[in-house]
Motif scaffolding. Structure first.
Motif, short mmCIF file in Angstrom:
data_model
loop_
_atom_site.label_atom_id
_atom_site.label_comp_id
_atom_site.label_asym_id
_atom_site.label_seq_id
_atom_site.Cartn_x
_atom_site.Cartn_y
_atom_site.Cartn_z
N HIS A 45 0.71 -1.26 0.09
CA HIS A 45 -0.09 -0.07 0.05
C HIS A 45 0.92 1.24 -0.13
O HIS A 45 1.67 1.44 0.85
CB HIS A 45 -0.97 0.05 1.29
CG HIS A 45 -2.04 -1.17 1.36
ND1 HIS A 45 -3.11 -0.87 0.51
CD2 HIS A 45 -1.94 -2.30 1.58
CE1 HIS A 45 -3.94 -2.02 0.81
NE2 HIS A 45 -3.00 -2.83 1.29
N GLU A 96 -0.03 4.33 0.61
CA GLU A 96 -0.19 5.40 1.85
C GLU A 96 0.61 4.78 3.11
O GLU A 96 0.95 5.52 3.93
CB GLU A 96 -1.65 5.10 2.01
CG GLU A 96 -2.17 3.95 2.69
CD GLU A 96 -2.85 3.03 1.36
OE1 GLU A 96 -3.22 2.03 1.61
OE2 GLU A 96 -2.45 3.53 0.09
N THR A 104 3.85 7.13 2.72
CA THR A 104 3.74 8.67 2.25
C THR A 104 2.50 9.25 3.11
O THR A 104 1.49 8.52 3.26
CB THR A 104 3.59 8.89 0.86
OG1 THR A 104 3.54 10.31 0.43
CG2 THR A 104 2.40 8.34 0.26
N ASP A 105 2.61 10.79 3.26
CA ASP A 105 1.52 11.62 4.00
C ASP A 105 0.88 12.20 2.62
O ASP A 105 -0.11 12.74 2.86
CB ASP A 105 2.17 12.35 5.00
CG ASP A 105 2.56 11.61 6.23
OD1 ASP A 105 1.97 10.70 6.63
OD2 ASP A 105 3.50 11.98 6.83
N ASP A 134 -0.84 12.28 -1.05
CA ASP A 134 -1.93 11.79 -1.88
C ASP A 134 -1.36 10.48 -2.50
O ASP A 134 -0.63 10.35 -3.28
CB ASP A 134 -2.85 12.70 -2.98
CG ASP A 134 -3.67 12.01 -3.66
OD1 ASP A 134 -3.84 10.82 -3.73
OD2 ASP A 134 -4.76 12.61 -4.08
N PRO A 135 -1.92 9.43 -1.80
CA PRO A 135 -1.45 8.04 -2.33
C PRO A 135 -1.94 7.96 -3.86
O PRO A 135 -0.92 6.86 -4.33
CB PRO A 135 -2.08 6.89 -1.33
CG PRO A 135 -3.28 7.78 -0.93
CD PRO A 135 -3.09 9.16 -0.92
N ARG A 152 -8.94 6.83 1.12
CA ARG A 152 -7.92 6.88 -0.10
C ARG A 152 -6.65 6.16 -0.06
O ARG A 152 -5.95 6.13 0.81
CB ARG A 152 -7.52 8.11 -0.68
CG ARG A 152 -8.61 9.02 -0.91
CD ARG A 152 -8.45 10.56 -1.16
NE ARG A 152 -7.40 10.85 -2.53
CZ ARG A 152 -7.92 11.07 -3.45
NH1 ARG A 152 -8.98 11.01 -3.59
NH2 ARG A 152 -7.15 11.19 -4.65
N PHE A 153 -6.71 5.07 -1.05
CA PHE A 153 -5.68 3.86 -0.78
C PHE A 153 -5.53 3.60 -2.12
O PHE A 153 -6.34 3.76 -3.33
CB PHE A 153 -6.34 2.63 -0.18
CG PHE A 153 -6.94 2.68 1.15
CD1 PHE A 153 -6.15 2.91 2.27
CD2 PHE A 153 -8.33 2.70 1.10
CE1 PHE A 153 -6.75 3.20 3.32
CE2 PHE A 153 -9.07 3.11 2.60
CZ PHE A 153 -8.12 3.17 3.64
#
Length: 167
Positions: free
Chosen positions: A81, A83, A86-87, A89-90, A127-128
């Motif tokens: 994944h 996300e 990262t912080d 937008d994935p 959001r993934f």
């Protein structure tokens, strides 16, 4: 060659400039810098490869019992994944990661073809983005590119041909 469903095409069109101008998050960049881990006929991302898995040649008959083939094993093992790294937008980061992944793949494995898959989830849960890949092999199909419209969420599949593959 890139294959998407309409949901992914709309996302790519709307976010084209943000993807083109965006920078890859440092944590995702570290995944690429750590590089690939070839084991037998399979290739994995070193940073993502589970520490509990053996790092020695894989016997095809053992893989076939659980995953059907090497491509299924690679897709399962290489899935992560975006996300989690990262912080930002994935969804955007997954496409930027994919673009950098392609460049690294072609440098490290110029004769090998690879299939990249990115799946999105953007709903009330969150959001993934899920990224995975596998080497292209004859008679091993993980995602039917003719059935991408059946996915309820955006999906992106890219086939990158190495120099040994016929054009």
């Amino acid at each position: 060659m890139i294959y998407t469903n309409l949901l992914m095409k709309e996302f790519l069109d709307i976010n084209e400039s943000e993807i083109r101008e965006g920078k890859l998050d440092k944590e995702l960049d570290l995944i690429l810098k750590e590089g690939f881990l070839p084991i037998g006929d399979c290739v994995f991302l070193e940073k993502i490869f589970p520490s509990s898995y053996a790092r020695c040649s894989i016997e095809k008959h053992k893989i076939e019992r659980q995953f059907t083939d090497f491509s299924g094993y690679e897709v399962s093992t290489n899935r992560f994944h975006i996300e989690d790294f990262t912080d930002q937008d994935p969804l955007i980061q997954s496409i930027i990661f994919s673009n950098k992944f392609k460049k690294k793949w072609l440098i490290d494995f110029p004769l090998e073809s690879v299939n990249i898959t990115i799946g999105f989830q953007d709903d009330e849960v969150g959001r993934f983005a899920t990224f995975t890949f596998h080497k292209s092999r004859n008679d091993e199909v993980v995602h039917d590119i003719n059935s991408l419209e059946l996915y309820a969420q955006p999906i992106y599949v890219e086939v990158i041909s190495g120099r040994s593959m016929p054009v």
